[in-house]
Design a protein around this motif. Structure first.
Motif, PDB file in Angstrom:
ATOM      1  N   MET A  18       0.833  -1.206   0.000  1.00 46.08           N
ATOM      2  CA  MET A  18       0.000   0.000   0.000  1.00 46.08           C
ATOM      3  C   MET A  18       0.868   1.257   0.000  1.00 46.08           C
ATOM      4  O   MET A  18       1.883   1.326   0.698  1.00 46.08           O
ATOM      5  CB  MET A  18      -0.914   0.000   1.220  1.00 46.08           C
ATOM      6  CG  MET A  18      -1.888  -1.169   1.273  1.00 46.08           C
ATOM      7  SD  MET A  18      -3.067  -1.197  -0.111  1.00 46.08           S
ATOM      8  CE  MET A  18      -4.097   0.216   0.309  1.00 46.08           C
ATOM      9  N   LEU A  55      -7.404  -5.925   4.332  1.00 48.03           N
ATOM     10  CA  LEU A  55      -7.385  -5.515   2.927  1.00 48.03           C
ATOM     11  C   LEU A  55      -6.718  -6.543   2.020  1.00 48.03           C
ATOM     12  O   LEU A  55      -6.847  -6.469   0.798  1.00 48.03           O
ATOM     13  CB  LEU A  55      -6.729  -4.139   2.786  1.00 48.03           C
ATOM     14  CG  LEU A  55      -5.251  -3.973   3.133  1.00 48.03           C
ATOM     15  CD1 LEU A  55      -4.308  -4.401   2.023  1.00 48.03           C
ATOM     16  CD2 LEU A  55      -4.974  -2.505   3.498  1.00 48.03           C
ATOM     17  N   ARG A  56      -6.017  -7.511   2.615  1.00 48.38           N
ATOM     18  CA  ARG A  56      -5.402  -8.560   1.798  1.00 48.38           C
ATOM     19  C   ARG A  56      -6.453  -9.376   1.055  1.00 48.38           C
ATOM     20  O   ARG A  56      -6.230  -9.810  -0.071  1.00 48.38           O
ATOM     21  CB  ARG A  56      -4.571  -9.504   2.667  1.00 48.38           C
ATOM     22  CG  ARG A  56      -3.580  -8.829   3.596  1.00 48.38           C
ATOM     23  CD  ARG A  56      -2.373  -8.306   2.911  1.00 48.38           C
ATOM     24  NE  ARG A  56      -1.455  -9.351   2.496  1.00 48.38           N
ATOM     25  CZ  ARG A  56      -0.221  -9.112   2.046  1.00 48.38           C
ATOM     26  NH1 ARG A  56       0.221  -7.871   1.955  1.00 48.38           N
ATOM     27  NH2 ARG A  56       0.561 -10.106   1.679  1.00 48.38           N
ATOM     28  N   THR A  59     -11.168  -7.002  -1.325  1.00 46.95           N
ATOM     29  CA  THR A  59     -10.789  -6.225  -2.510  1.00 46.95           C
ATOM     30  C   THR A  59     -11.441  -4.854  -2.522  1.00 46.95           C
ATOM     31  O   THR A  59     -10.804  -3.859  -2.890  1.00 46.95           O
ATOM     32  CB  THR A  59     -11.171  -6.987  -3.797  1.00 46.95           C
ATOM     33  OG1 THR A  59     -10.546  -8.274  -3.774  1.00 46.95           O
ATOM     34  CG2 THR A  59     -10.720  -6.236  -5.034  1.00 46.95           C
ATOM     35  N   ARG A  62      -9.599  -2.579  -0.121  1.00 42.25           N
ATOM     36  CA  ARG A  62      -8.279  -2.249  -0.651  1.00 42.25           C
ATOM     37  C   ARG A  62      -8.378  -1.219  -1.771  1.00 42.25           C
ATOM     38  O   ARG A  62      -7.631  -0.224  -1.785  1.00 42.25           O
ATOM     39  CB  ARG A  62      -7.589  -3.514  -1.161  1.00 42.25           C
ATOM     40  CG  ARG A  62      -6.176  -3.260  -1.678  1.00 42.25           C
ATOM     41  CD  ARG A  62      -5.466  -4.554  -2.023  1.00 42.25           C
ATOM     42  NE  ARG A  62      -6.042  -5.240  -3.171  1.00 42.25           N
ATOM     43  CZ  ARG A  62      -6.587  -6.451  -3.119  1.00 42.25           C
ATOM     44  NH1 ARG A  62      -6.660  -7.120  -1.985  1.00 42.25           N
ATOM     45  NH2 ARG A  62      -7.067  -7.020  -4.217  1.00 42.25           N
ATOM     46  N   TYR A 257       0.210  -2.720  -4.908  1.00 42.71           N
ATOM     47  CA  TYR A 257      -1.074  -3.015  -5.524  1.00 42.71           C
ATOM     48  C   TYR A 257      -1.354  -1.989  -6.621  1.00 42.71           C
ATOM     49  O   TYR A 257      -1.082  -0.796  -6.437  1.00 42.71           O
ATOM     50  CB  TYR A 257      -2.201  -2.949  -4.492  1.00 42.71           C
ATOM     51  CG  TYR A 257      -2.208  -4.099  -3.503  1.00 42.71           C
ATOM     52  CD1 TYR A 257      -2.571  -5.377  -3.904  1.00 42.71           C
ATOM     53  CD2 TYR A 257      -1.850  -3.892  -2.180  1.00 42.71           C
ATOM     54  CE1 TYR A 257      -2.581  -6.435  -3.007  1.00 42.71           C
ATOM     55  CE2 TYR A 257      -1.863  -4.946  -1.264  1.00 42.71           C
ATOM     56  CZ  TYR A 257      -2.224  -6.207  -1.679  1.00 42.71           C
ATOM     57  OH  TYR A 257      -2.234  -7.248  -0.784  1.00 42.71           O
TER      58      TYR A 257
END
Length: 271
Positions: A18, A55-56, A59, A62, A257
């Motif tokens: 992130m 958040l892994r 989705t 994230r 990401y």
């Protein structure tokens, strides 16, 4: 990569995939004030240990965080992790502390705020506290947080119509982040900051950990002591998962990401 508006020096670092902004509280407030002056959108995102874990797999959360204009290390554990992994962050920028700093700015500059979230009784208490403590700010509008998706369009319209300078969302994750992602282009509010349970704290409903607990990164333990029956399992699983994630990161760095495609603006906001 984010740059400081006054120096144009890059201040972003990638941690757990992130793009966190490596800024101090004063620098975060300065960026928000710059957005206010220009009346440009500034969506504030914050990341702590629990959110880093969530958040892994989540989705939507994230991608909502990736679309934020500034992403801050809200948890002390995230700051420590950054230092350990070689991606130093200058300090923790807690969401509640940024919230109160922006309220002070609104007070000094006679800005308007919109409050979205919490139960109606908590919201009413918060409005009373803010109007007493910050007489220079104006409450442009307020709405409780117990609404369903079908009501979002009307709430987004009300926020837009209020012409507020700042929007604070006292709702849990990922609800607040996802609301901002869906409706961000509609709201026409420069500062958008999801502050979670801060409404309850400022309204005097719940008590925040003492400063020494905050400095030690033990706010979670203080909350656990206040409500052990409800919170023990959550903190045990989350803290363990974060430590495992940190250990893995020492050997295999999560690649950044990709920034998600922008959601289409909901069609029903007109009128």
């Amino acid at each position: 990569m984010t740059a400081n508006p006054t120096t144009d020096v890059p201040t972003a670092t990638t941690l757990f995939g992130m793009p966190l902004d490596a800024v101090t509280m004063d620098e975060a407030v300065a960026r928000c004030r710059d957005a206010l002056e220009r009346r440009e959108p500034m969506t504030v995102g914050v990341v702590n240990a629990a959110k880093t874990v969530r958040l892994r797999k989540d989705t939507a959360l994230r991608e909502s965080l990736l679309e934020c204009d500034i992403l801050l290390a809200d948890g002390q554990a995230v700051v420590w992790a950054g230092n350990l992994l070689g991606y130093p962050l200058p300090e923790r920028v807690a969401g509640i502390d940024l919230f109160t700093s922006l309220l002070a700015t609104a007070d000094a500059e006679h800005r308007s705020v919109y409050l979205l979230g919490a139960e109606q009784s908590v919201l009413d208490a918060l409005v009373d506290v803010l109007t007493t403590k910050y007489p220079g700010l104006r409450i442009a509008g307020a709405h409780h947080g117990y609404f369903d998706e079908s009501e979002e369009v009307a709430i987004a319209r009300a926020i837009r119509g209020s012409r507020a300078d700042m929007l604070f969302l006292g709702m849990p994750s990922p609800r607040k982040e996802n609301f901002l992602r869906r409706w961000g282009d509609v709201l026409d509010v420069p500062i958008r900051h999801g502050v979670g349970g801060s409404f309850d704290v400022l309204a005097g409903i719940t008590k925040r950990a003492p400063e020494r607990w905050q400095r030690a990164g033990m706010e979670w333990a203080y909350r656990l002591l206040q409500d052990p029956r409800r919170m023990w399992r959550r903190y045990l699983t989350t803290n363990t998962a974060f430590l495992i994630l940190l250990a893995r990161e020492r050997f295999r760095t999560t690649p950044p990401y990709p920034r998600p495609e922008k959601l289409p603006t909901p069609r029903k906001h007109h009128g």
